[in-house]
Design a protein around this motif. Structure first.
Motif, PDB file in Angstrom:
ATOM      1  N   GLY A   1      74.100  17.099  -9.514  1.00 31.13           N
ATOM      2  CA  GLY A   1      75.047  15.884  -9.620  1.00 31.13           C
ATOM      3  C   GLY A   1      74.793  14.714  -8.624  1.00 31.13           C
ATOM      4  O   GLY A   1      75.448  13.642  -8.570  1.00 31.13           O
ATOM      5  N   CYS A   2      73.713  14.964  -7.853  1.00 34.78           N
ATOM      6  CA  CYS A   2      73.477  13.760  -6.973  1.00 34.78           C
ATOM      7  C   CYS A   2      72.448  12.913  -7.524  1.00 34.78           C
ATOM      8  O   CYS A   2      71.482  13.645  -8.183  1.00 34.78           O
ATOM      9  CB  CYS A   2      72.744  14.360  -5.620  1.00 34.78           C
ATOM     10  SG  CYS A   2      72.086  13.101  -4.865  1.00 34.78           S
ATOM     11  N   ALA A   3      72.631  11.654  -7.453  1.00 34.20           N
ATOM     12  CA  ALA A   3      71.674  10.773  -8.390  1.00 34.20           C
ATOM     13  C   ALA A   3      70.291  10.668  -7.743  1.00 34.20           C
ATOM     14  O   ALA A   3      69.529  10.500  -8.240  1.00 34.20           O
ATOM     15  CB  ALA A   3      72.480   9.190  -8.103  1.00 34.20           C
TER      16      ALA A   3
ATOM     17  N   HIS B   1      69.772  16.234   5.563  1.00 32.25           N
ATOM     18  CA  HIS B   1      71.113  15.748   5.032  1.00 32.25           C
ATOM     19  C   HIS B   1      70.920  14.791   4.212  1.00 32.25           C
ATOM     20  O   HIS B   1      70.265  13.763   4.359  1.00 32.25           O
ATOM     21  CB  HIS B   1      71.805  15.154   6.317  1.00 32.25           C
ATOM     22  CG  HIS B   1      73.114  14.414   6.008  1.00 32.25           C
ATOM     23  ND1 HIS B   1      74.298  15.216   5.392  1.00 32.25           N
ATOM     24  CD2 HIS B   1      73.488  13.258   6.064  1.00 32.25           C
ATOM     25  CE1 HIS B   1      75.164  14.311   5.202  1.00 32.25           C
ATOM     26  NE2 HIS B   1      74.808  13.250   5.770  1.00 32.25           N
ATOM     27  N   CYS B   2      71.582  14.693   2.919  1.00 29.69           N
ATOM     28  CA  CYS B   2      71.405  13.452   2.102  1.00 29.69           C
ATOM     29  C   CYS B   2      72.623  12.617   2.168  1.00 29.69           C
ATOM     30  O   CYS B   2      73.546  12.929   2.097  1.00 29.69           O
ATOM     31  CB  CYS B   2      71.478  14.176   0.776  1.00 29.69           C
ATOM     32  SG  CYS B   2      71.389  12.853  -0.739  1.00 29.69           S
ATOM     33  N   THR B   3      72.203  11.553   2.395  1.00 30.42           N
ATOM     34  CA  THR B   3      73.127  10.618   2.707  1.00 30.42           C
ATOM     35  C   THR B   3      73.815   9.844   1.268  1.00 30.42           C
ATOM     36  O   THR B   3      74.956   9.222   1.248  1.00 30.42           O
ATOM     37  CB  THR B   3      72.745   9.363   3.396  1.00 30.42           C
ATOM     38  OG1 THR B   3      71.595   8.733   2.836  1.00 30.42           O
ATOM     39  CG2 THR B   3      72.310   9.475   4.975  1.00 30.42           C
ATOM     40  N   SER B   4      73.422  10.402   0.212  1.00 32.28           N
ATOM     41  CA  SER B   4      74.074  10.158  -0.892  1.00 32.28           C
ATOM     42  C   SER B   4      75.071  10.996  -1.473  1.00 32.28           C
ATOM     43  O   SER B   4      76.096  10.604  -1.644  1.00 32.28           O
ATOM     44  CB  SER B   4      72.937   9.981  -2.013  1.00 32.28           C
ATOM     45  OG  SER B   4      73.635   9.782  -3.244  1.00 32.28           O
ATOM     46  N   CYS B   5      74.865  12.326  -1.488  1.00 28.27           N
ATOM     47  CA  CYS B   5      75.952  13.265  -1.775  1.00 28.27           C
ATOM     48  C   CYS B   5      76.470  13.968  -0.700  1.00 28.27           C
ATOM     49  O   CYS B   5      77.221  14.908  -0.815  1.00 28.27           O
ATOM     50  CB  CYS B   5      75.223  14.200  -2.764  1.00 28.27           C
ATOM     51  SG  CYS B   5      73.900  15.082  -2.225  1.00 28.27           S
ATOM     52  N   GLN B   6      75.958  13.522   0.474  1.00 22.34           N
ATOM     53  CA  GLN B   6      76.519  14.171   1.940  1.00 22.34           C
ATOM     54  C   GLN B   6      76.190  15.605   1.885  1.00 22.34           C
ATOM     55  O   GLN B   6      76.991  16.478   2.713  1.00 22.34           O
ATOM     56  CB  GLN B   6      78.068  14.255   2.214  1.00 22.34           C
ATOM     57  CG  GLN B   6      78.196  12.693   1.988  1.00 22.34           C
ATOM     58  CD  GLN B   6      77.656  11.601   3.034  1.00 22.34           C
ATOM     59  OE1 GLN B   6      77.427  12.267   4.209  1.00 22.34           O
ATOM     60  NE2 GLN B   6      77.374  10.551   3.054  1.00 22.34           N
TER      61      GLN B   6
HETATM   62 ZN   LIG Z   1      71.842  14.194  -2.415  1.00 19.25          ZN
END
Ligand SMILES: [Zn+2]
Length: 479
Positions: free
Chosen positions: A107-109, A134-139
């Motif tokens: 679901g994360c781009a 930590h992914c700053t897009s999907c948190q």
């Molecule tokens: Zn992500």
């Protein structure tokens, strides 16, 4: 009474005539007074006739290829479009390199893409050995071992790596378990898990390859009651013709890259499967020179995958056009090395060009200074016998199955291609490197088959391979 008389006279006359005719027609012993051991003329003429390569006339039906048809019916989904890289922030520059990691969250781009600046490295949660990202897009958060063999393992990574290195060096599963004092089933379990990851690793790196030539071979895997060397190949072929344990290999002689390795029976279906896998690995426009042993199924499999419909020319001026024929691609070159073995001795080696011309085949090989041979793949088979315990010798019950053998071959393939430097591939250093102490300076740069084939720029350690997070699709710089 009279009739009988005439009949007998006629019969005697007929027999006399037959005898006289036979006397003239039969080559008498007196006429050929010089004793000849055997008449060589008809023998040689027969042999040359059978050896003369007939031009391939083509097939009127397209050969059946189950694997390809299944794939065209269900084509794999194309990879998604990569998102734009994250804009730089005003925070202090990141110290930890995150370019070899990707967000695994569905679901994360940014899922599955390297180096887009969406990852931030945190510390090691609860004092563990692995860093958190930590992914700053999907948190979302994930550990740096996510998706690798070491994810969620209680055992130390070093132990797992050493156990697998031992297996890769050719020690059996039970012997490895004894060396490291772990349960044999644990070793088997690690091998199965590693094989899954290594399969993805090989598939990720071995794609769109351009090769000049390929050598293919199959070697028998020794079953329980058959020891290596105790029986000859011919005997083994007869005994194991229907047995499922043949190791099929395809390798690139110049770089020694093991392109395909598989296990199965010695049948046409398996030859088709091996060539099908080769087609997946090669670049779409790449048609290398193939050299194999005399197994005729290779020819059919190559014709299936490297062929196309051609319209033959009309023989006469009028009439309907002849049926189109399935012919090998003009670029396809295929030669066989046929060895005749009698009483376990090699008595004759024949070279046969099946597709293409002898001149074209020799031209490809002359670039390396070689003639038609299968020596390189045979040398590789020796390596497999030494390094894959299940192939080389008597096997215990743990690794007898075909699946387990395939897992071990998966490990061998990556170990051979990426980890082990090959002596014949070493490159001279322009400037000799000074070594520690009083040793002589280093003048050679070791090189692995993957480096020689241009797939990577360094020698991988097995730990590095096992900790490599294989992305789900090809990355832009590799595609
Ligand atoms: Zn992500």
């Amino acid at each position: 009474m009279m009739l009988h008389h005439v009949y007998y006279q006629l019969a005697i006359l007929g027999l006399l005539w037959l005898w006289v005719m036979l006397h003239y027609a039969w080559p008498s012993r007196g006429a050929t007074s010089q004793p000849r051991p055997a008449d060589p003329v008809p023998l040689t003429s027969k042999r040359t006739r059978s050896n003369e390569p007939k031009p391939f006339e083509g097939l009127t039906h397209k050969p059946h290829r189950a694997l390809c048809e299944r794939e065209t019916a269900h084509p794999p989904a194309p990879p998604p479009v990569p998102p734009d890289p994250m804009p730089p922030t005003n925070r202090r520059p990141r110290e930890i390199d995150t370019s070899l990691h990707f967000c695994p969250h569905a679901g994360c781009a940014y899922r599955g893409w390297f180096g887009l600046g969406n990852l931030r490295a945190n510390g090691r949660p609860s004092g563990g050995p692995w860093r958190q990202f930590h992914c700053t897009s999907c948190q979302g958060y994930f550990l740096e071992t996510h998706g690798t063999l070491c994810h969620g393992k209680q055992a130390a990574v070093e132990l797992i790596v050493h156990v697998l290195a031992c297996l890769a060096e050719g020690l059996g599963i039970r012997a490895t378990a004894r060396v490291f004092e772990v349960d044999a089933n644990t070793v088997l379990h690690w091998l199965v898990e590693a094989a899954e990851q290594l399969r993805a690793f090989s598939a990720y790196f071995l794609c769109h390859i351009h090769l000049e030539q390929l050598q293919l071979d199959e070697l028998y895997a020794v079953l329980r009651d058959l020891k290596a060397g105790a029986i000859g190949d011919e005997e083994a072929i007869q005994r194991l013709e229907r047995a499922p344990s043949w190791v099929w290999t395809a390798m690139d002689p110049p770089s020694k890259l093991l392109v395909v390795v598989d296990v199965g029976s010695r049948t046409l279906a398996m030859a088709q499967r091996v060539v099908h896998q080769l087609v997946q690995v090669l670049a779409p426009d790449c048609v290398p020179l193939f050299v194999t042993d005399g197994l005729k199924d290779y020819g059919t499999a190559l014709l299936t995958h490297f062929g196309s419909w051609m319209q033959p020319e009309r023989r006469q001026g009028k009439g309907p056009l002849p049926k189109p024929r399935w012919m090998p691609l003009p670029a396809l070159l295929y030669a066989q090395v046929v060895k005749t073995v009698r009483w376990r001795r090699l008595v004759r080696v024949q070279h046969r060009v099946v597709f293409g011309t002898l001149e074209a085949v020799q031209q490809v090989l002359a670039a390396c200074g070689w003639t038609i041979n299968t020596a390189f793949v045979e040398r590789l088979n020796l390596d497999i016998r030494q390094r894959v315990a299940a192939v080389g010798r008597r096997v215990n019950t743990l690794c007898r199955g075909e699946e387990s053998l395939r897992d071990q071959l998966e490990l061998f393939q990556v170990y051979h291609n990426f980890v082990l430097p090959h002596a014949s591939l070493r490159q001279p250093l322009l400037v000799p490197e000074v070594t520690n102490g009083r040793g002589s300076a280093k003048v050679w740069r070791p090189c692995t088959p993957a480096m020689a084939a241009g797939l990577t720029d360094h020698i991988w350690s097995l730990k590095e391979v096992l900790l490599y997070r294989v992305p789900p699709w090809p990355q832009p710089h590799r595609a």
